[in-house]
Write a protein that holds these residues in place. Sequence first.
Motif, PDB file in Angstrom:
ATOM      1  N   ASN A  24      36.696 -51.691 -47.478  1.00 18.39           N
ATOM      2  CA  ASN A  24      35.336 -52.224 -47.686  1.00 18.39           C
ATOM      3  C   ASN A  24      34.982 -53.265 -46.627  1.00 18.39           C
ATOM      4  O   ASN A  24      33.847 -53.298 -46.141  1.00 18.39           O
ATOM      5  N   ASP A  25      35.941 -54.110 -46.266  1.00 16.95           N
ATOM      6  CA  ASP A  25      35.702 -55.103 -45.220  1.00 16.95           C
ATOM      7  C   ASP A  25      35.434 -54.421 -43.876  1.00 16.95           C
ATOM      8  O   ASP A  25      34.517 -54.797 -43.147  1.00 16.95           O
ATOM      9  N   LEU A  26      36.219 -53.408 -43.547  1.00 16.22           N
ATOM     10  CA  LEU A  26      36.014 -52.669 -42.297  1.00 16.22           C
ATOM     11  C   LEU A  26      34.669 -51.955 -42.285  1.00 16.22           C
ATOM     12  O   LEU A  26      33.981 -51.929 -41.266  1.00 16.22           O
ATOM     13  N   LEU A  27      34.286 -51.398 -43.414  1.00 21.11           N
ATOM     14  CA  LEU A  27      33.004 -50.706 -43.526  1.00 21.11           C
ATOM     15  C   LEU A  27      31.849 -51.686 -43.313  1.00 21.11           C
ATOM     16  O   LEU A  27      30.910 -51.393 -42.561  1.00 21.11           O
ATOM     17  N   LEU A  28      31.930 -52.852 -43.937  1.00 20.18           N
ATOM     18  CA  LEU A  28      30.867 -53.841 -43.785  1.00 20.18           C
ATOM     19  C   LEU A  28      30.786 -54.330 -42.334  1.00 20.18           C
ATOM     20  O   LEU A  28      29.696 -54.440 -41.767  1.00 20.18           O
ATOM     21  N   SER A  29      31.924 -54.598 -41.721  1.00 18.95           N
ATOM     22  CA  SER A  29      31.933 -55.001 -40.311  1.00 18.95           C
ATOM     23  C   SER A  29      31.298 -53.933 -39.434  1.00 18.95           C
ATOM     24  O   SER A  29      30.519 -54.239 -38.524  1.00 18.95           O
ATOM     25  N   SER A  30      31.603 -52.678 -39.717  1.00 20.33           N
ATOM     26  CA  SER A  30      31.050 -51.569 -38.938  1.00 20.33           C
ATOM     27  C   SER A  30      29.551 -51.448 -39.125  1.00 20.33           C
ATOM     28  O   SER A  30      28.813 -51.177 -38.162  1.00 20.33           O
ATOM     29  N   LYS A  31      29.067 -51.651 -40.342  1.00 20.43           N
ATOM     30  CA  LYS A  31      27.622 -51.605 -40.596  1.00 20.43           C
ATOM     31  C   LYS A  31      26.904 -52.703 -39.808  1.00 20.43           C
ATOM     32  O   LYS A  31      25.841 -52.466 -39.240  1.00 20.43           O
ATOM     33  N   ILE A  32      27.496 -53.879 -39.784  1.00 19.48           N
ATOM     34  CA  ILE A  32      26.881 -54.984 -39.047  1.00 19.48           C
ATOM     35  C   ILE A  32      26.865 -54.684 -37.560  1.00 19.48           C
ATOM     36  O   ILE A  32      25.849 -54.855 -36.885  1.00 19.48           O
ATOM     37  N   ARG A  33      27.976 -54.197 -37.022  1.00 18.52           N
ATOM     38  CA  ARG A  33      28.032 -53.865 -35.592  1.00 18.52           C
ATOM     39  C   ARG A  33      27.017 -52.774 -35.242  1.00 18.52           C
ATOM     40  O   ARG A  33      26.401 -52.814 -34.174  1.00 18.52           O
ATOM     41  N   ALA A  34      26.817 -51.832 -36.151  1.00 17.09           N
ATOM     42  CA  ALA A  34      25.826 -50.778 -35.909  1.00 17.09           C
ATOM     43  C   ALA A  34      24.426 -51.378 -35.837  1.00 17.09           C
ATOM     44  O   ALA A  34      23.616 -50.992 -34.988  1.00 17.09           O
ATOM     45  N   GLU A  35      24.132 -52.329 -36.699  1.00 19.58           N
ATOM     46  CA  GLU A  35      22.828 -52.996 -36.665  1.00 19.58           C
ATOM     47  C   GLU A  35      22.680 -53.826 -35.387  1.00 19.58           C
ATOM     48  O   GLU A  35      21.615 -53.848 -34.773  1.00 19.58           O
ATOM     49  N   LEU A  36      23.744 -54.497 -34.994  1.00 20.35           N
ATOM     50  CA  LEU A  36      23.696 -55.324 -33.787  1.00 20.35           C
ATOM     51  C   LEU A  36      23.500 -54.480 -32.536  1.00 20.35           C
ATOM     52  O   LEU A  36      22.888 -54.934 -31.567  1.00 20.35           O
ATOM     53  N   ALA A  37      23.985 -53.258 -32.562  1.00 19.43           N
ATOM     54  CA  ALA A  37      23.852 -52.372 -31.396  1.00 19.43           C
ATOM     55  C   ALA A  37      22.387 -52.098 -31.070  1.00 19.43           C
ATOM     56  O   ALA A  37      22.057 -51.784 -29.928  1.00 19.43           O
ATOM     57  N   ILE A  56      21.416 -62.608 -33.975  1.00 17.77           N
ATOM     58  CA  ILE A  56      22.615 -61.911 -34.462  1.00 17.77           C
ATOM     59  C   ILE A  56      22.906 -62.326 -35.906  1.00 17.77           C
ATOM     60  O   ILE A  56      23.177 -61.481 -36.766  1.00 17.77           O
ATOM     61  N   VAL A  57      22.826 -63.614 -36.181  1.00 20.94           N
ATOM     62  CA  VAL A  57      23.065 -64.109 -37.540  1.00 20.94           C
ATOM     63  C   VAL A  57      22.050 -63.519 -38.509  1.00 20.94           C
ATOM     64  O   VAL A  57      22.417 -63.021 -39.584  1.00 20.94           O
ATOM     65  N   LYS A  58      20.773 -63.555 -38.152  1.00 16.55           N
ATOM     66  CA  LYS A  58      19.726 -63.017 -39.032  1.00 16.55           C
ATOM     67  C   LYS A  58      19.926 -61.524 -39.287  1.00 16.55           C
ATOM     68  O   LYS A  58      19.718 -61.040 -40.402  1.00 16.55           O
ATOM     69  N   THR A  59      20.337 -60.809 -38.255  1.00 14.69           N
ATOM     70  CA  THR A  59      20.584 -59.370 -38.407  1.00 14.69           C
ATOM     71  C   THR A  59      21.750 -59.130 -39.365  1.00 14.69           C
ATOM     72  O   THR A  59      21.665 -58.281 -40.253  1.00 14.69           O
ATOM     73  N   ALA A  60      22.815 -59.884 -39.204  1.00 14.80           N
ATOM     74  CA  ALA A  60      23.988 -59.733 -40.080  1.00 14.80           C
ATOM     75  C   ALA A  60      23.640 -60.068 -41.528  1.00 14.80           C
ATOM     76  O   ALA A  60      24.076 -59.381 -42.456  1.00 14.80           O
ATOM     77  N   GLU A  61      22.840 -61.100 -41.724  1.00 19.45           N
ATOM     78  CA  GLU A  61      22.468 -61.531 -43.083  1.00 19.45           C
ATOM     79  C   GLU A  61      21.694 -60.455 -43.839  1.00 19.45           C
ATOM     80  O   GLU A  61      21.739 -60.419 -45.072  1.00 19.45           O
ATOM     81  N   LYS A  62      21.000 -59.596 -43.120  1.00 18.14           N
ATOM     82  CA  LYS A  62      20.174 -58.561 -43.755  1.00 18.14           C
ATOM     83  C   LYS A  62      20.970 -57.346 -44.215  1.00 18.14           C
ATOM     84  O   LYS A  62      20.450 -56.516 -44.965  1.00 18.14           O
ATOM     85  N   VAL A  63      22.201 -57.221 -43.778  1.00 20.31           N
ATOM     86  CA  VAL A  63      23.001 -56.044 -44.119  1.00 20.31           C
ATOM     87  C   VAL A  63      23.456 -56.133 -45.575  1.00 20.31           C
ATOM     88  O   VAL A  63      23.943 -57.177 -46.032  1.00 20.31           O
ATOM     89  N   GLU A  64      23.271 -55.052 -46.296  1.00 21.11           N
ATOM     90  CA  GLU A  64      23.653 -55.005 -47.708  1.00 21.11           C
ATOM     91  C   GLU A  64      25.141 -55.285 -47.867  1.00 21.11           C
ATOM     92  O   GLU A  64      25.967 -54.741 -47.144  1.00 21.11           O
ATOM     93  N   GLY A  65      25.459 -56.173 -48.802  1.00 25.47           N
ATOM     94  CA  GLY A  65      26.849 -56.515 -49.063  1.00 25.47           C
ATOM     95  C   GLY A  65      27.276 -57.837 -48.453  1.00 25.47           C
ATOM     96  O   GLY A  65      28.337 -58.366 -48.770  1.00 25.47           O
TER      97      GLY A  65
END
Length: 94
Positions: free
Chosen positions: A19-32, A66-75
């Motif tokens: 779950n931690d890896l999945l959340l990190s990956s979702k954030i990186r996808a948004e940051l891309a 980057i912070v604002k983008t990460a904050e918006k990711v579900e979870g």
Amino acid sequence: MLFRSPKFQTTPGSKKEINDLLLSSKIRAELAGLANIRLEYVHVQADDGHILLEGKVKSRELSEQIVKTAEKVEGVVSVANELQIDYRYQGIDS
């Protein structure tokens, strides 16, 4: 069958790590999708929804974005910003 062996069963620890890896990956996808970001310089670490951002970015504005983008990711529960501004990147296009 090998996958039925107790050694290969899901544990609470393995579930958390996935779950931690999945959340990190979702954030990186948004940051891309952000302009002017060089993902090779940004590290995202998740721990039960608590996010740690580390690395180097070109500006304070990009760090905040980057912070604002990460904050918006579900979870995401919280975001700790340890990003450093590296002024050597000023004027360098990503």
